[in-house]
Scaffold this active site. Structure first.
Site, PDB file in Angstrom:
ATOM      1  N   HIS A  31       0.991  -0.935   0.008  1.00 44.23           N
ATOM      2  CA  HIS A  31       0.028  -0.118   0.135  1.00 44.23           C
ATOM      3  C   HIS A  31       0.998   1.314   0.075  1.00 44.23           C
ATOM      4  O   HIS A  31       1.806   1.339   0.789  1.00 44.23           O
ATOM      5  CB  HIS A  31      -0.933  -0.044   1.203  1.00 44.23           C
ATOM      6  CG  HIS A  31      -2.016   0.979   1.223  1.00 44.23           C
ATOM      7  ND1 HIS A  31      -3.301   0.955   0.614  1.00 44.23           N
ATOM      8  CD2 HIS A  31      -2.013   2.321   1.657  1.00 44.23           C
ATOM      9  CE1 HIS A  31      -3.769   1.852   0.975  1.00 44.23           C
ATOM     10  NE2 HIS A  31      -3.170   2.725   1.715  1.00 44.23           N
ATOM     11  N   ASP A  33       0.998   5.374   0.293  1.00 47.19           N
ATOM     12  CA  ASP A  33       0.347   6.295   0.220  1.00 47.19           C
ATOM     13  C   ASP A  33       0.973   7.603  -0.286  1.00 47.19           C
ATOM     14  O   ASP A  33       2.177   7.963   0.158  1.00 47.19           O
ATOM     15  CB  ASP A  33       0.249   6.738   1.895  1.00 47.19           C
ATOM     16  CG  ASP A  33      -0.715   5.791   2.584  1.00 47.19           C
ATOM     17  OD1 ASP A  33      -1.740   5.532   1.921  1.00 47.19           O
ATOM     18  OD2 ASP A  33      -0.457   5.015   3.620  1.00 47.19           O
ATOM     19  N   MET A  66      -3.922  10.473  -1.752  1.00 45.84           N
ATOM     20  CA  MET A  66      -4.557  11.353  -0.775  1.00 45.84           C
ATOM     21  C   MET A  66      -4.355  12.658  -1.096  1.00 45.84           C
ATOM     22  O   MET A  66      -3.269  13.422  -0.549  1.00 45.84           O
ATOM     23  CB  MET A  66      -4.012  11.305   0.768  1.00 45.84           C
ATOM     24  CG  MET A  66      -4.335   9.707   1.230  1.00 45.84           C
ATOM     25  SD  MET A  66      -3.757   9.436   2.922  1.00 45.84           S
ATOM     26  CE  MET A  66      -3.827   7.709   3.058  1.00 45.84           C
ATOM     27  N   MET A 135     -11.668   4.320   5.599  1.00 50.35           N
ATOM     28  CA  MET A 135     -10.553   4.773   6.278  1.00 50.35           C
ATOM     29  C   MET A 135     -11.112   4.831   7.845  1.00 50.35           C
ATOM     30  O   MET A 135     -12.091   5.263   8.134  1.00 50.35           O
ATOM     31  CB  MET A 135     -10.487   6.337   6.024  1.00 50.35           C
ATOM     32  CG  MET A 135      -9.836   6.472   4.713  1.00 50.35           C
ATOM     33  SD  MET A 135      -8.192   5.606   4.386  1.00 50.35           S
ATOM     34  CE  MET A 135      -7.238   6.273   5.717  1.00 50.35           C
TER      35      MET A 135
END
Length: 213
Positions: A31, A33, A66, A135
């Site tokens: 993952h 980010d 994000m 989330m």
């Protein structure tokens, strides 16, 4: 079977390759980010690090955007050898168009929802998604406490899968560890995104085996 997704935000980046090699046989994907310091109060990884991670492992990579301008980054990412792009509902006015573009480029398309964003906002686009990322902390930093109300979202998504006859994945990100992973997976989660729970776990092999049972 529940999949484990290792968030490299919690890895020792000064020894990235050895960190990934140390955990990769116990997890299913990486993952990644990407934070812009605007949508979330942190600034993290960019494109060169995606290439660095790809050079370290053959595991699938999920790029979690994000950022306030996901459309821009999706266009950049179309040249990368990644498995999935996850975008936040809160960051775009045209989520259906963006999801369609991601799938057009050959990637899996997930939509992420912050803790304060209600599920009904994505009910109309559920048939077009490969997955939903719940989330379970406010995004931006590793090591936060799991928000228990997230369990209700996971259960609702599981009900939607049955109600609409769909097969999208349910991923959960934030505050997951050995004490709550079974509860989260039992509620319906297919993918557990973990940073500290993987890269700071001294019993990762045992935890991975127990969870996958």
């Amino acid at each position: 079977m529940v999949k484990l997704s290792g968030s490299i935000l919690a890895a020792n980046l000064s020894n990235l390759e050895s960190e990934i090699k140390r955990v990769e046989k116990f997890i299913d994907e990486i993952h990644f980010d990407t934070m812009d310091g605007h949508f979330v109060p942190n600034l993290t990884f960019g494109y060169p690090l995606i290439e660095a991670v790809k050079n370290c492992t053959n595991l699938p990579i999920d790029v979690h955007l994000m950022v306030t301008n996901p459309e821009f980054h999706v266009e950049k990412l179309k040249e990368f050898d990644i498995q999935r792009i996850t975008v936040h509902l809160e960051t775009t006015y045209h989520i259906h168009r963006l999801i369609s573009r991601i799938k057009e480029y050959g990637f899996e398309a997930f939509v992420a929802l912050n803790p304060g964003t209600p599920l009904y906002l994505i009910e109309e686009i559920i048939p077009f998604l490969d997955g939903v990322l719940v989330m379970s902390v406010n995004p931006g930093f590793s090591g936060q406490k799991f928000i228990a109300k997230s369990i209700e979202k996971i259960k609702t998504l599981k009900n939607w899968k049955e109600k609409y006859g769909l097969n999208f994945s349910i991923a959960v990100d934030g505050g997951i560890n050995e004490t709550n992973a079974d509860v989260v997976s039992s509620a319906g989660a297919d993918i557990l995104v973990m940073g500290y729970g993987i890269f700071k776990n001294n019993n990762l092999e045992q935890f991975s085996k127990l969870l996958k049972k």
